[in-house]
Write a protein that holds these residues in place. Sequence first.
Motif, PDB file in Angstrom:
ATOM      1  N   LEU A 134      47.651  57.448  14.094  1.00  0.00           N
ATOM      2  CA  LEU A 134      48.451  58.801  14.858  1.00  0.00           C
ATOM      3  C   LEU A 134      48.701  60.266  14.232  1.00  0.00           C
ATOM      4  O   LEU A 134      49.083  61.222  14.857  1.00  0.00           O
ATOM      5  CB  LEU A 134      49.897  58.171  14.962  1.00  0.00           C
ATOM      6  CG  LEU A 134      51.047  58.923  16.329  1.00  0.00           C
ATOM      7  CD1 LEU A 134      50.680  59.180  17.250  1.00  0.00           C
ATOM      8  CD2 LEU A 134      52.214  57.800  15.969  1.00  0.00           C
ATOM      9  N   LEU A 135      49.539  60.092  13.210  1.00  0.00           N
ATOM     10  CA  LEU A 135      49.448  60.918  12.682  1.00  0.00           C
ATOM     11  C   LEU A 135      49.162  62.143  12.452  1.00  0.00           C
ATOM     12  O   LEU A 135      48.636  62.923  12.091  1.00  0.00           O
ATOM     13  CB  LEU A 135      49.947  60.481  10.522  1.00  0.00           C
ATOM     14  CG  LEU A 135      50.494  61.956   9.784  1.00  0.00           C
ATOM     15  CD1 LEU A 135      51.493  62.387  10.375  1.00  0.00           C
ATOM     16  CD2 LEU A 135      50.252  61.097   8.426  1.00  0.00           C
ATOM     17  N   GLU A 136      47.406  61.731  12.369  1.00  0.00           N
ATOM     18  CA  GLU A 136      46.549  62.302  12.031  1.00  0.00           C
ATOM     19  C   GLU A 136      45.943  63.379  12.929  1.00  0.00           C
ATOM     20  O   GLU A 136      46.659  63.897  13.251  1.00  0.00           O
ATOM     21  CB  GLU A 136      44.633  61.565  11.003  1.00  0.00           C
ATOM     22  CG  GLU A 136      45.369  61.116  10.127  1.00  0.00           C
ATOM     23  CD  GLU A 136      43.876  60.948   9.910  1.00  0.00           C
ATOM     24  OE1 GLU A 136      42.687  60.291  10.540  1.00  0.00           O
ATOM     25  OE2 GLU A 136      43.712  60.658   8.093  1.00  0.00           O
ATOM     26  N   ALA A 137      45.726  62.170  14.139  1.00  0.00           N
ATOM     27  CA  ALA A 137      45.363  63.155  15.616  1.00  0.00           C
ATOM     28  C   ALA A 137      46.884  63.749  16.227  1.00  0.00           C
ATOM     29  O   ALA A 137      46.105  65.012  17.021  1.00  0.00           O
ATOM     30  CB  ALA A 137      45.969  61.593  16.561  1.00  0.00           C
ATOM     31  N   ALA A 138      47.725  63.615  15.795  1.00  0.00           N
ATOM     32  CA  ALA A 138      49.273  64.819  16.485  1.00  0.00           C
ATOM     33  C   ALA A 138      49.023  65.144  15.566  1.00  0.00           C
ATOM     34  O   ALA A 138      49.267  66.881  15.320  1.00  0.00           O
ATOM     35  CB  ALA A 138      50.294  63.976  15.780  1.00  0.00           C
ATOM     36  N   GLU A 139      48.469  65.887  13.827  1.00  0.00           N
ATOM     37  CA  GLU A 139      48.318  67.456  12.955  1.00  0.00           C
ATOM     38  C   GLU A 139      47.516  67.615  13.511  1.00  0.00           C
ATOM     39  O   GLU A 139      48.069  69.247  13.881  1.00  0.00           O
ATOM     40  CB  GLU A 139      48.369  66.878  11.803  1.00  0.00           C
ATOM     41  CG  GLU A 139      49.509  66.188  10.954  1.00  0.00           C
ATOM     42  CD  GLU A 139      49.412  65.878  10.103  1.00  0.00           C
ATOM     43  OE1 GLU A 139      48.227  65.575   8.873  1.00  0.00           O
ATOM     44  OE2 GLU A 139      49.682  65.999   8.285  1.00  0.00           O
TER      45      GLU A 139
END
Length: 214
Positions: free
Chosen positions: A38-43
């Motif tokens: 989620l963190l990588e996609a959101a960034e």
Amino acid sequence: MSVISEITFRLSRHRRSASRARAVLHAVLGDWGAGRELLEAAELVLSELVTNALRVPVPSDRQVGVRIAHSATGGMLRLEVSDAGDGRPEIQKPEAEDTHGRGLQIVDALTDNWGVSPRPGGIGKTMWADLKAPELVPVPRTREAAAVTVTKGLSVRVGQQWRTVRSVGTDRYAAGGLAVVLGLDEGPPLRVPAATALVVRGWSEDRGDTGQEA
């Protein structure tokens, strides 16, 4: 969208603003318990939205607004980026050799839903994107947060005392690193590196940002 946690901030129209937005998002989602996927996609999504906003042909003093929010209903993470420009961005179909024009393709591929809305209370528009994020949890009342994410109205612990943040600014160290300068209700301003972890309370309360309108 029923919000249980949110943060808003503004960015100057500078080429480093996309990286600053990613840094803030990384700190916030880390505190909210986001997993790596989620963190990588959101960034990546936020970076594309901010980059698009920075390319809008408006006066250089018009800032870009960012809102990061988590909904209690459906477990959704919403990313919003507002600018003073007109128009409605659409997905492009660049040729294979083109180096630009794929930003919204990336947003469309990584999000559950996205769109463009008139900017509430001002000129321009807001681009928003929703990502499924059932693992996120509300922010605790007292926690650690990177200095760059602290906003006006929060309280920070200075030594053994709590001080209310009255103003937020940034500065540069001689070596080139970013410093955050917090004006407090008592005592001298607190000047620390942007990534410094501060103990904060009041994070879940509604609060506004200072600065010029987007």
